[in-house]
Enzyme design. Structure first.
Site, short mmCIF file in Angstrom:
data_model
loop_
_atom_site.label_atom_id
_atom_site.label_comp_id
_atom_site.label_asym_id
_atom_site.label_seq_id
_atom_site.Cartn_x
_atom_site.Cartn_y
_atom_site.Cartn_z
N ASP A 174 -18.80 80.67 -73.67
CA ASP A 174 -17.52 80.92 -72.98
C ASP A 174 -16.43 81.06 -74.03
OD1 ASP A 174 -15.74 81.26 -70.89
OD2 ASP A 174 -15.54 79.12 -70.46
N ASP A 191 -14.31 73.34 -75.50
CA ASP A 191 -14.93 73.67 -74.21
C ASP A 191 -16.38 74.14 -74.36
OD1 ASP A 191 -15.12 73.91 -71.52
OD2 ASP A 191 -13.62 75.49 -71.30
N1 LIG Z 1 -9.84 68.16 -77.90
C1 LIG Z 1 -8.75 68.75 -77.40
N2 LIG Z 1 -7.57 68.70 -78.08
C2 LIG Z 1 -6.46 69.29 -77.58
N3 LIG Z 1 -6.41 69.93 -76.41
C3 LIG Z 1 -7.54 70.01 -75.67
C4 LIG Z 1 -8.77 69.42 -76.13
N4 LIG Z 1 -9.71 69.65 -75.19
C5 LIG Z 1 -9.12 70.33 -74.21
N5 LIG Z 1 -7.81 70.56 -74.48
C6 LIG Z 1 -6.84 71.26 -73.61
O1 LIG Z 1 -7.29 71.22 -72.27
C7 LIG Z 1 -7.58 72.53 -71.79
C8 LIG Z 1 -8.83 72.53 -70.93
O2 LIG Z 1 -9.93 72.07 -71.68
P1 LIG Z 1 -11.33 72.82 -71.64
O3 LIG Z 1 -12.29 71.98 -72.41
O4 LIG Z 1 -11.15 74.23 -72.07
O5 LIG Z 1 -11.71 72.69 -70.11
P2 LIG Z 1 -11.84 73.77 -68.94
O6 LIG Z 1 -13.28 73.76 -68.61
O7 LIG Z 1 -10.99 73.24 -67.85
O8 LIG Z 1 -11.39 75.10 -69.45
C9 LIG Z 1 -7.71 73.38 -73.05
O9 LIG Z 1 -7.36 74.71 -72.82
C10 LIG Z 1 -6.73 72.73 -73.99
O10 LIG Z 1 -5.42 73.17 -73.73
MG LIG Z 2 -11.58 76.06 -71.20
#
Ligand SMILES: Nc1ncnc2c1ncn2[C@@H]1O[C@H](COP(=O)(O)OP(=O)(O)O)[C@@H](O)[C@H]1O
Ligand SMILES: [Mg+2]
Length: 236
Positions: A174, A191
């Protein structure tokens, strides 16, 4: 980073679809174990998970909670079913969601070990995943919003990260400017719940899509890069 006020437990309920009784218990358990002191607040509400910042001693960390109820279960099952690391998984909603969190933890760990720039995973507990926060004073922004100041350097670093994942036998699955953070002008890949191993029958298709997305992004920020060129570099 300064210590932040954490939310009282009663406030968790405001995030209705995330906090069923079971999930509340897991977060409470992380607090009792001393993994976190408490949740600070929500950072993002996605399709499958809600991401919170949390206080952990002097650090701010990320708590990603996969929803047990309002998730696209069929989609999640479809994505994990072919992962050779989860051979016995059947269509039990809870188990699939737990496996999803576990899979992201394992992928982040594997990517870390391969030297790729990803958040360091801290622990996972059923549908809850704890990892390091990427950023300084606050969370780093997505590449989608925070475009690189020096595209050429940024893209070449991003290709190096992709190559490390590939060498480690992982396909992100992804990869797009939504799942790459721009941290001080360096790419950090996040992610990884969809990430799978190269022996997954769908791996080729996922890799092709990742490569297509990144080649398109490179071109958008003025770095000429064809899909074929990028594929060659990733697999070099
Ligand atoms: N380790 C991290 N550090 C900083 N921001 C994070 C981190 N993990 C996630 N985020 C924030 O949270 C959002 C959603 O996380 P993500 O893992 O992409 O989940 P989703 O499956 O909802 O897309 C990311 O786009 C980012 O902005
Ligand atoms: Mg994401």
């Amino acid at each position: 980073m300064p210590r932040m006020a954490t939310m009282p437990r009663e406030e968790w309920k405001t995030f209705g679809s995330v906090f069923d009784r079971f999930t509340e218990k897991q977060v409470q358990s992380l607090i009792s174990k001393g993994v976190i002191d408490g949740l600070i607040g929500p950072l993002s509400m996605g399709k499958e998970a809600t991401v919170f910042t949390a206080q952990a001693g002097e650090k701010t960390v990320i708590v990603k909670i996969y929803r047990l109820s309002t998730c696209d279960f069929n989609k999640m099952y479809g994505f994990i079913r072919t992962d050779p690391r989860f051979p016995k998984l059947n269509r039990q909603r809870r188990k699939v969601v737990f496996a999803w969190a576990q899979r992201e933890f394992r992928n982040l760990l594997k990517a870390r070990e391969a030297g790729a720039r990803v958040p360091t995973p801290i622990t996972h507990l059923f549908n809850v995943l704890v990892m390091d926060l990427v950023g300084g004073e606050s969370a780093a922004q997505k590449l989608k919003i925070a475009l690189p100041t020096h595209p050429e350097e940024f893209i070449s670093d991003l290709i190096a990260q992709m190559r490390k994942l590939y060498k480690a036998g992982l396909v992100h699955g992804d990869l797009s400017p939504f799942n790459i953070l721009n941290h001080d002008e360096k790419p950090v890949i996040i992610d990884m719940s969809q990430s799978t191993t190269l022996d997954d029958p769908n791996a080729k298709e996922y890799l092709a899509r990742d490569i297509k997305n990144i080649a398109a992004f490179a071109t958008k920020v003025g770095v000429a890069l064809t899909v074929e060129e990028l594929e060659k570099k990733v697999k070099a």
